[in-house]
Write an enzyme that holds these catalytic residues in place. Structure first.
Site, short mmCIF file in Angstrom:
data_model
loop_
_atom_site.label_atom_id
_atom_site.label_comp_id
_atom_site.label_asym_id
_atom_site.label_seq_id
_atom_site.Cartn_x
_atom_site.Cartn_y
_atom_site.Cartn_z
N LYS A 1 0.83 -1.22 0.00
CA LYS A 1 0.00 0.00 0.00
C LYS A 1 0.86 1.26 0.00
O LYS A 1 2.03 1.25 0.41
CB LYS A 1 -0.96 0.01 1.19
CG LYS A 1 -0.29 -0.11 2.59
CD LYS A 1 0.22 1.20 3.17
CE LYS A 1 1.00 0.99 4.47
NZ LYS A 1 1.77 2.15 4.90
N SER B 1 2.31 -6.66 6.75
CA SER B 1 0.85 -6.69 6.92
C SER B 1 0.19 -7.45 5.77
O SER B 1 -0.77 -8.20 5.98
CB SER B 1 0.29 -5.26 6.96
OG SER B 1 0.90 -4.54 8.01
N ASP C 1 -2.35 -2.16 9.76
CA ASP C 1 -2.46 -2.15 8.30
C ASP C 1 -3.01 -3.46 7.72
O ASP C 1 -3.23 -3.55 6.51
CB ASP C 1 -1.08 -1.89 7.66
CG ASP C 1 -0.58 -0.48 7.92
OD1 ASP C 1 -1.40 0.38 8.32
OD2 ASP C 1 0.63 -0.24 7.72
P1 ATP Z 1 4.93 -1.09 9.06
O1 ATP Z 1 3.72 -1.94 8.79
O2 ATP Z 1 5.46 -1.19 10.46
O3 ATP Z 1 4.85 0.29 8.50
P2 ATP Z 1 6.72 -1.62 6.91
O4 ATP Z 1 5.72 -1.69 5.85
O5 ATP Z 1 7.59 -0.41 6.93
O6 ATP Z 1 6.07 -1.83 8.31
P3 ATP Z 1 7.47 -4.39 6.88
O7 ATP Z 1 8.19 -4.91 5.69
O8 ATP Z 1 6.06 -4.78 7.05
O9 ATP Z 1 7.67 -2.85 6.88
O10 ATP Z 1 8.31 -4.88 8.15
C1 ATP Z 1 8.66 -4.15 9.28
C2 ATP Z 1 9.46 -5.08 10.22
O11 ATP Z 1 8.60 -6.13 10.66
C3 ATP Z 1 10.64 -5.77 9.54
O12 ATP Z 1 11.80 -5.04 9.76
C4 ATP Z 1 10.69 -7.14 10.19
O13 ATP Z 1 11.58 -7.17 11.28
C5 ATP Z 1 9.30 -7.36 10.76
N1 ATP Z 1 8.47 -8.38 10.05
C6 ATP Z 1 7.57 -9.17 10.64
N2 ATP Z 1 6.94 -9.96 9.74
C7 ATP Z 1 7.44 -9.64 8.55
C8 ATP Z 1 7.17 -10.10 7.23
N3 ATP Z 1 6.29 -11.08 6.98
N4 ATP Z 1 7.84 -9.53 6.22
C9 ATP Z 1 8.74 -8.55 6.48
N5 ATP Z 1 9.06 -8.10 7.70
C10 ATP Z 1 8.40 -8.63 8.74
#
Ligand code: ATP
Length: 319
Positions: free
Chosen positions: A18, A113, A146
């Site tokens: 997203k 998410s 999210d």
């Molecule tokens: P947020 O939803 O917190 O804004 P984001 O979109 O910036 O997150 P994500 O790739 O969802 O980033 O991951 C944030 C952190 O969550 C990663 O650094 C990792 O340690 C952890 N994490 C947990 N599950 C996952 C997953 N399935 N894929 C990637 N990272 C994950």
């Protein structure tokens, strides 16, 4: 048609990343979370999750440059999603989840998410636990703010912590170029940096530009979405959290200032960043912009939105 003797052998589900087209950050609530007013758009960078039967719970992840950035244990949102669904339905088996990632890790695009949403849909199908959309949404909200949007997709307004969703009327298709960063940003760290900016500049501060009302998505935003014209939407993109991302990584602001102009209509940090989303006039412009960035040694991804939320791609059965 299926009958009671059939079971799923392999379920493949796809869920989108997203972009927050609008993100207003309210004050901290008693639990340490910020109240948000946001508009999400699901874009065509997808996470694919393939669920196969297993006695216990296990996980494999592909598509990431540095595997150490994605946990393979209970810290992984997809693993937690599978376990939450098993607990809620009384299912006593396990699952092996294979996650094929395309959304940048810790990039502000909700990749984890999306994995959680895909895992909920995949396990619900694999185990034939039969939960409806509302129940999955409820379990998703427990996993992360999210996750409900990754289930719904499209374009939607999020309030509360971003998890209370109302679909937004939106026309058209929007063409994006996404500039990921080699190194992710921690969402809590961005909020902490934003809190400092907010304390210095007041709650309406918007990254050095005009002020915005963090509690309300302005009516002009919804009018722009209804026109279906990228030029109209470009004038309305706002991410108040950018101030936190810019404080931690000033080069993000420099990149946006450098890349926006002409048919590259606007640039914004996606969520907590550091991924930058450039909104382009049309697909050829976006393709050329991505090529130009790559020629200069920058990573650039192409996507369009809105797209649908988590959905089953295939479900193989065996008697
Ligand atoms: P947020 O939803 O917190 O804004 P984001 O979109 O910036 O997150 P994500 O790739 O969802 O980033 O991951 C944030 C952190 O969550 C990663 O650094 C990792 O340690 C952890 N994490 C947990 N599950 C996952 C997953 N399935 N894929 C990637 N990272 C994950």
């Amino acid at each position: 048609m299926s009958d009671a003797g059939e079971r799923r052998d392999r379920v493949h589900v796809r869920a989108p990343g997203k972009i927050n087209l609008f993100l207003g950050v309210g004050p901290l609530d008693g639990d340490g979370y910020h109240a948000l007013s946001t508009v999400f758009q699901a874009v065509s960078l997808y996470e694919d999750v393939i669920a196969t039967p297993s006695d216990d719970f296990s996980l494999a992840v592909t598509g990431v440059a540095d595997p150490s950035t994605v946990p393979l244990d209970d810290r992984n949102l997809a693993m937690r999603a599978a376990k939450v669904l098993a607990a809620a339905t009384g299912h006593d088996g396990g699952v092996h989840l294979e996650i094929r990632k395309s959304v940048p890790v810790a990039g502000g695009m909700g990749g984890g998410s999306a994995d959680a949403a895909a895992a909920l849909v995949a396990c619900n199908e694999l185990w034939r636990t039969g939960l409806g959309h509302d129940r999955l949404h409820e379990l998703g909200a427990r996993l992360g703010a999210d996750v409900p949007f990754a289930l719904s997709g499209g374009t939607a307004v999020g309030t509360g912590r971003g998890d209370v969703l109302t679909p937004a009327l939106a026309r058209g298709r929007y063409e994006w170029v996404l500039i990921p960063d080699d190194e992710g940003l921690s969402t809590p760290a961005v909020y902490r940096a934003y809190d400092v900016v907010r304390a210095e500049n007041g709650p309406a501060f918007y990254a050095g530009r005009e002020e915005i009302d963090p509690f309300e998505v302005p009516p002009s935003f919804f009018q722009a979405l209804l026109t279906g014209e990228p030029e109209e939407l470009a004038g309305c993109l706002r991410n108040q959290l950018e101030a936190g991302s810019f404080r931690l990584r000033p080069e993000l602001e420099e990149t946006i200032d450098r890349e926006v102009g002409g048919a590259v209509l606007a640039g914004i940090v996606s969520g907590s960043g550091p991924t930058i989303a450039l909104l382009c006039e049309d697909a050829p412009t976006a393709d050329r912009t991505a090529e130009r960035l790559r020629a200069r040694g920058r990573a650039a991804l192409r996507a369009h939105g809105p797209v649908r939320g988590a959905h089953v791609i295939s479900a193989a059965e065996q008697r």
